[in-house]
Design a protein around this motif. Structure first.
Motif, short mmCIF file in Angstrom:
data_model
loop_
_atom_site.label_atom_id
_atom_site.label_comp_id
_atom_site.label_asym_id
_atom_site.label_seq_id
_atom_site.Cartn_x
_atom_site.Cartn_y
_atom_site.Cartn_z
N TYR A 1 3.87 1.35 -1.31
CA TYR A 1 4.46 1.37 -2.65
C TYR A 1 3.45 1.92 -3.67
O TYR A 1 3.81 2.69 -4.55
CB TYR A 1 4.89 -0.04 -3.04
N ARG A 2 2.18 1.53 -3.52
CA ARG A 2 1.16 1.98 -4.46
C ARG A 2 0.99 3.49 -4.41
O ARG A 2 0.82 4.15 -5.45
CB ARG A 2 -0.17 1.28 -4.15
N ASP B 1 4.09 5.07 -5.97
CA ASP B 1 4.05 4.80 -7.40
C ASP B 1 3.08 5.74 -8.10
O ASP B 1 3.36 6.24 -9.20
CB ASP B 1 3.64 3.34 -7.63
N LYS B 2 1.96 6.03 -7.46
CA LYS B 2 0.99 6.97 -8.04
C LYS B 2 1.58 8.37 -8.15
O LYS B 2 1.39 9.06 -9.15
CB LYS B 2 -0.28 6.98 -7.16
N THR C 1 0.83 -1.21 0.00
CA THR C 1 0.00 0.00 0.00
C THR C 1 0.87 1.25 0.00
O THR C 1 0.52 2.25 -0.65
CB THR C 1 -0.93 0.02 1.22
#
Length: 440
Positions: free
Chosen positions: A337-338, A341-342, A335
């Motif tokens: 990382y997400r 990444d966004k 979560t």
């Protein structure tokens, strides 16, 4: 509607709300304000209205009437349904149905309000001991301007915080190695880290503290419901059952059942008609009286505590969902990382490949910085470098200051990481020599 209530509560109670999220403000802003208003309203009703009226014997003069009303207000009255044809003669049995709360409820509201504020006070007291002030960082983020260097200053603040953690962790390892090889007990004791150091080497201190505060919010609701169940209970009938019976009275009962419930179950906790025992001493003899009284103030308390019962249920559900959601946001790696990444994709959108000004790092590390946009491995290393506390701070900034400042801040953090910390060999040398320069 929720925003209007929050604005009203912020106007009444000046508390810094930049250091946590909207779900927390419901506790120490909305609920706290509601309880303070209830305390003021109940105090006003007690002193400026007639909270109790009693039926007096015909022979009572005005002085006796005033005395009887005051003594029945000060001494607790008791409740028996009007379906009882005869009252019990035993005083101990009557005391089991005594109402002991109505004089003290203004103070109870204040105590409840304090305990809703207490977790927030613990939060703002302890997170500052870790060398980070999220409130000040968010305040800077709200002043973000693309022409200013706000993103750079916040990025350097995050870097300083993260590297203080790394330095403390390195120091901890060196101290532990020294203690293993230490022969003298006195010298070994002098090398033990103090409390401040133990806080500083924890890489997830802020996240752990924040989740602990979330648990305190949940425990506070449970403990307050249990406390009210004991305080307001008459016999075996308490606050929890009162809420369920009132809901049933409003939504599930027929008109005939409502009349029965209104006269018995619905008024067991906040009865309007009560009984009062007192005696008056005269020359040579005492006169004992039992009279009926009307507690007008219980009409107010009944509505307030039914609204409180509903609010506690809603607040507990919101707090439980918020705790689970926060745990999933900051503890699992994927979560975090997400989210990063966004943000990196937003940076990529700022610098398309066809644009010759595509630079997110300094000139010496330009290619490495661009590779970060496409390399999953390097993104994971960057997220690991940010740690849980770094991602927490970025999400807090995103919640209060918006996307633009977070994108700029992450862009500057990428530059810092590529230049100074991606090469673990150089990082190790800096940690051993303590060679860091955080100023711009």
């Amino acid at each position: 509607m929720a925003d209007t209530i929050l604005k009203l509560s912020r106007g009444l109670v000046r508390i810094d709300t930049n250091n946590d999220f909207r779900s927390d403000e419901i506790h120490y802003q909305v609920t706290f304000t509601f309880l303070i208003i209830a305390a003021v309203a109940s105090t006003t009703l007690q002193f400026y209205a007639d909270p109790i009226q009693c039926i007096q014997p015909a022979q009572f003069t005005d002085g006796y009437t005033s005395f009887a009303r005051k003594i029945c207000w000060l001494n607790n009255t008791y409740f028996y349904p009007q379906t009882y044809t005869r009252l019990p003669m035993d005083k101990n049995e009557r005391q089991q149905h005594t109402l002991r709360y109505y004089q003290w409820l203004p103070f109870v509201y204040l105590i409840q309000a304090f305990f809703f504020l207490l977790p927030h006070l613990i939060w703002i007291s302890f997170y500052q001991k870790n060398g980070l002030n999220p409130g000040l960082v968010v305040e800077q983020g709200k002043k973000f301007d693309e022409k200013s260097n706000t993103g750079q200053r916040i990025a350097k603040e995050v870097e300083r915080y993260l590297m203080c953690r790394r330095l403390a962790q390195c120091k901890k390892k060196l101290l532990l190695r020294s203690n293993i090889h230490q022969d003298s007990p006195s010298q070994s004791e002098s090398l033990l880290p103090n409390v401040s150091f133990r806080i500083r080497y924890r890489s997830s201190y802020v996240v752990s503290l924040y989740l602990f505060i979330k648990v305190l919010y949940l425990l506070n609701i449970i403990i307050q419901v249990y406390f009210l169940n004991l305080l307001l209970s008459t016999g075996k009938y308490g606050f929890v059952r009162f809420g369920f019976d009132t809901m049933k009275y409003l939504f599930q009962s027929t008109i005939r059942e409502r009349i029965v419930n209104l006269s018995y179950k619905h008024q067991q906790l906040f009865p309007f008609v009560t009984l009062c025992d007192f005696h008056i001493r005269e020359l040579g003899q005492d006169h004992y009286y039992t009279i009926e009284c009307i507690l007008l103030i219980n009409i107010f308390y009944e509505k307030i505590y039914f609204a409180m019962w509903i609010w506690f249920v809603v607040l507990f559900v919101i707090s439980l969902i918020s705790f689970v959601y926060s745990f999933c946001l900051y503890v699992p790696f994927f979560t975090r990382y997400r989210f990063i990444d966004k943000v990196i994709h937003s940076i990529h959108a700022k610098y398309p490949p066809s644009n010759p000004t595509n630079q997110i790092t300094t000139n010496d590390h330009e290619e490495h910085g661009r590779d970060l946009l496409d390399s999953d491995k390097r993104r994971r290393e960057f997220v690991n470098w940010l740690q849980r506390d770094g991602v927490f701070l970025l999400r807090l900034l995103y919640s209060h200051a918006g996307t633009a400042v977070v994108v700029q801040c992450v862009e500057d953090l990428i530059k810092i990481w590529v230049e100074n910390y991606e090469d673990r060999g150089k990082l190790g040398e800096k940690l051993l020599k303590n060679e860091f320069e955080f100023s711009m």
